[in-house]
Every structure is written in structure tokens, then in C-alpha cells.
Design a protein around this motif. Structure first.
Motif, PDB file in Angstrom:
ATOM      1  N   GLY A  99       1.220  -1.350   0.177  1.00 43.71           N
ATOM      2  CA  GLY A  99      -0.643   0.073   0.318  1.00 43.71           C
ATOM      3  C   GLY A  99       1.066   0.869   0.101  1.00 43.71           C
ATOM      4  O   GLY A  99       2.000   1.152  -0.344  1.00 43.71           O
ATOM      5  N   TRP A 100       0.525   2.473   0.587  1.00 47.70           N
ATOM      6  CA  TRP A 100       0.614   3.669   0.008  1.00 47.70           C
ATOM      7  C   TRP A 100       1.127   4.352   1.802  1.00 47.70           C
ATOM      8  O   TRP A 100       0.544   4.183   2.490  1.00 47.70           O
ATOM      9  CB  TRP A 100      -0.219   4.411  -0.055  1.00 47.70           C
ATOM     10  N   PHE A 101       2.394   4.181   1.739  1.00 49.53           N
ATOM     11  CA  PHE A 101       2.665   5.308   3.090  1.00 49.53           C
ATOM     12  C   PHE A 101       2.908   7.005   2.948  1.00 49.53           C
ATOM     13  O   PHE A 101       2.787   7.377   2.434  1.00 49.53           O
ATOM     14  CB  PHE A 101       4.161   4.851   3.764  1.00 49.53           C
ATOM     15  N   HIS A 102       1.952   7.319   3.754  1.00 51.24           N
ATOM     16  CA  HIS A 102       2.683   8.915   3.762  1.00 51.24           C
ATOM     17  C   HIS A 102       3.260   8.859   4.869  1.00 51.24           C
ATOM     18  O   HIS A 102       2.239   8.723   6.626  1.00 51.24           O
ATOM     19  CB  HIS A 102       0.841   9.624   4.112  1.00 51.24           C
ATOM     20  N   PHE A 103       4.417  10.163   4.987  1.00 51.84           N
ATOM     21  CA  PHE A 103       4.917  10.889   6.349  1.00 51.84           C
ATOM     22  C   PHE A 103       4.828  12.065   6.650  1.00 51.84           C
ATOM     23  O   PHE A 103       4.761  13.065   5.640  1.00 51.84           O
ATOM     24  CB  PHE A 103       6.484  10.310   6.025  1.00 51.84           C
ATOM     25  N   SER A 104       4.388  12.378   7.250  1.00 51.43           N
ATOM     26  CA  SER A 104       3.984  13.981   7.904  1.00 51.43           C
ATOM     27  C   SER A 104       5.026  14.331   9.455  1.00 51.43           C
ATOM     28  O   SER A 104       4.321  14.120  10.847  1.00 51.43           O
ATOM     29  CB  SER A 104       2.225  13.790   7.905  1.00 51.43           C
ATOM     30  N   PRO A 105       5.549  15.092   9.206  1.00 50.56           N
ATOM     31  CA  PRO A 105       6.602  15.289   9.953  1.00 50.56           C
ATOM     32  C   PRO A 105       6.431  15.983  11.184  1.00 50.56           C
ATOM     33  O   PRO A 105       5.350  16.765  10.455  1.00 50.56           O
ATOM     34  CB  PRO A 105       7.779  15.284   9.614  1.00 50.56           C
ATOM     35  N   ASN A 106       5.959  16.221  12.147  1.00 53.54           N
ATOM     36  CA  ASN A 106       6.391  17.093  13.713  1.00 53.54           C
ATOM     37  C   ASN A 106       7.473  17.722  13.271  1.00 53.54           C
ATOM     38  O   ASN A 106       8.003  17.468  15.291  1.00 53.54           O
ATOM     39  CB  ASN A 106       5.284  16.688  14.483  1.00 53.54           C
ATOM     40  N   ASP A 107       7.985  19.034  12.934  1.00 52.13           N
ATOM     41  CA  ASP A 107       9.785  18.816  12.800  1.00 52.13           C
ATOM     42  C   ASP A 107       9.510  20.137  13.451  1.00 52.13           C
ATOM     43  O   ASP A 107       8.631  20.602  13.914  1.00 52.13           O
ATOM     44  CB  ASP A 107       9.803  18.279  11.203  1.00 52.13           C
ATOM     45  N   SER A 108      10.637  20.138  13.948  1.00 54.04           N
ATOM     46  CA  SER A 108      11.752  21.989  14.438  1.00 54.04           C
ATOM     47  C   SER A 108      12.331  21.498  14.454  1.00 54.04           C
ATOM     48  O   SER A 108      13.959  20.447  14.322  1.00 54.04           O
ATOM     49  CB  SER A 108      11.627  22.017  15.689  1.00 54.04           C
ATOM     50  N   SER A 109      14.141  22.850  14.591  1.00 56.24           N
ATOM     51  CA  SER A 109      15.155  22.358  14.514  1.00 56.24           C
ATOM     52  C   SER A 109      15.933  23.154  15.166  1.00 56.24           C
ATOM     53  O   SER A 109      15.645  24.019  15.273  1.00 56.24           O
ATOM     54  CB  SER A 109      15.463  22.768  12.689  1.00 56.24           C
TER      55      SER A 109
END
Length: 239
Positions: free
Chosen positions: A37-47
């Protein structure tokens, strides 16, 4: 008395009715299910701000980066040890993440790209019986994350080394826990569709090294917090 000729159609229908009344037995002990199937990556990011360590030590104020969403094709192989306890191995084509500048680096636009490899093993507990049509589940596991094809943009290279310089980067690898929940709907004993959401607390250190046109070595580093939510929509086949 009922004639045999009249009774035969009814007797012949009994196996068919019995077949429809039997449980699907789609996910029982010993079953294996392959999902694609389909993987969707949605980052909750900071740096963290970008820190120069060579040729001088300083921090670029209000500098940062953000990781964009990514999609890829995924595979999941699940083995049921009991009707409820299963172990899933998740793999997929590594998605390409794009890194954009924020703050004082925002004018540079895209800072770079990288492919993320993150195979995972997740233990899952399925609710309901092995013959249930709808089966929600919860899971926990671990993933090992590393990166390849890390490329930095020309705009960042000119910012750090000036015209004619070169610039490269390395992103650190790490183990990370996986928290997972979802549900499966079984159409019959072989085919199913599933939807799950995973959360991965994930950080990586970026070590940047370059050389200016005059030979001066330039080094910088930062830490990225990615913490993606990973959605997986798949079709499964039991064998």
C-alpha cells in the motif's frame, strides 16, 4: 412421504448454506498476511539553529529548517502467533524528504534532500476473534533509521562556502520506538484492507562539511527533530 427427487435440491443446498455460515478464519494462529500500500510521512518537525564550528565558532541566529511531507510504496508482512498476537515487518521504498530553510535561512528556499530508510518490527494485539470481519489493533515496536543520497542545495553551499566551493552533509542513524494503532476489514478468508497510524519520536544530527574556493574548511552542525506520523493504507492477502 416426500419423494427423493423433490428432496435432492434441498440436500444439495445444505453444503452451500454451511459454507456461508462458516467463519472466515482470516486471521488465526499460523496465518501470514502480506500487505502492499501507501505510506504517508507527516513530520512534526523542529530544528536547532545552525552552528558554525570552522573556521570560526558561531551560531546563525534564528536559523532553522523544516521537513516536508513525503509518500512512498510500502510492504508489510504479518505473522499471527495466536488469533490475537501478531508481529509485523514493515519495509518500503525509501521516501525522499525535502528540507526547506526557515527564519534567516528562509530566503535560501530548499536546503537539501535525503532518502530515509526505516524498516520496522511491530508487535500487535488484534481485538476480536480470528474470524471477525472488522479487527482494530494496537501495537508497539522499533525501527532503525538511516539516510542515503543526502544532497545540499547550491543556495546553501554559496551561503556557507561562497562561489566555487563544495558542500556535503551526513545525517546520523538511530534506533527509535514505534507506537501503532489501526484496523483491518476482512472481505473474506484471504483478502482484506487495512489502515494504521504510527508515531515515531525521531531525531537526527546533521554534520555539514565544505571547502571554500580558497581551500578554507567550513564545518557546521544542527539537530533535526522529525517525529513523523506515518499513515499506511494497504490491501492484504492471507496465505
Amino acid at each position: 412421504m416426500i419423494k427423493i427427487s423433490k428432496a435432492l435440491p434441498g440436500l444439495a443446498a445444505l453444503p452451500l448454506l454451511a459454507a456461508f455460515s462458516l467463519p472466515a478464519a482470516a486471521q488465526t494462529a499460523g496465518s501470514n498476511v502480506l500487505g502492499i500500500g501507501w505510506f504517508h510521512f507527516s513530520p512534526n518537525d523542529s530544528s536547532e539553529p545552525l552552528r558554525l564550528t570552522s573556521p570560526l565558532s558561531t551560531t546563525i541566529p534564528n536559523s532553522g529548517a523544516t521537513v516536508k511531507d513525503a509518500d512512498t510504496v510500502g510492504l508489510a508482512l504479518t505473522h499471527f502467533f495466536t488469533d490475537n498476537l501478531a508481529l509485523t515487518a514493515d519495509v518500503g521504498i525509501p521516501p525522499k524528504f525535502k528540507l526547506d530553510g526557515t527564519g534567516t535561512l528562509g530566503l535560501l528556499g530548499q536546503l537539501g534532500t535525503a532518502k530515509q530508510w526505516s524498516p520496522a518490527l511491530v508487535a500487535k494485539w488484534f481485538f476480536g476473534d480470528g474470524d471477525s470481519k472488522f479487527r482494530p489493533f494496537v501495537g508497539a515496536g522499533v525501527t532503525y533509521v538511516w539516510y542515503s543520497d543526502v544532497k545540499l542545495s547550491q543556495s546553501l553551499q554559496r551561503q556557507l562556502t561562497g562561489p566555487g566551493g563544495t558542500l556535503g552533509a551526513n545525517l546520523s542513524s538511530s534506533w527509535a520506538p514505534v507506537a501503532n494503532l489501526g484496523a483491518v476489514y476482512n472481505f473474506d478468508k484471504n483478502w482484506s484492507v487495512g489502515l494504521s497510524v504510527s508515531y515515531i519520536p525521531l531525531k537526527t544530527d546533521a554534520d555539514i562539511t565544505g571547502t571554500a574556493a580558497n581551500g578554507t574548511v567550513v564545518r557546521a552542525k544542527t539537530r533535526l527533530t522529525i517525529d513523523p506520523l506515518v499513515t499506511f493504507l494497504s490491501v492484504g492477502y492471507r496465505f
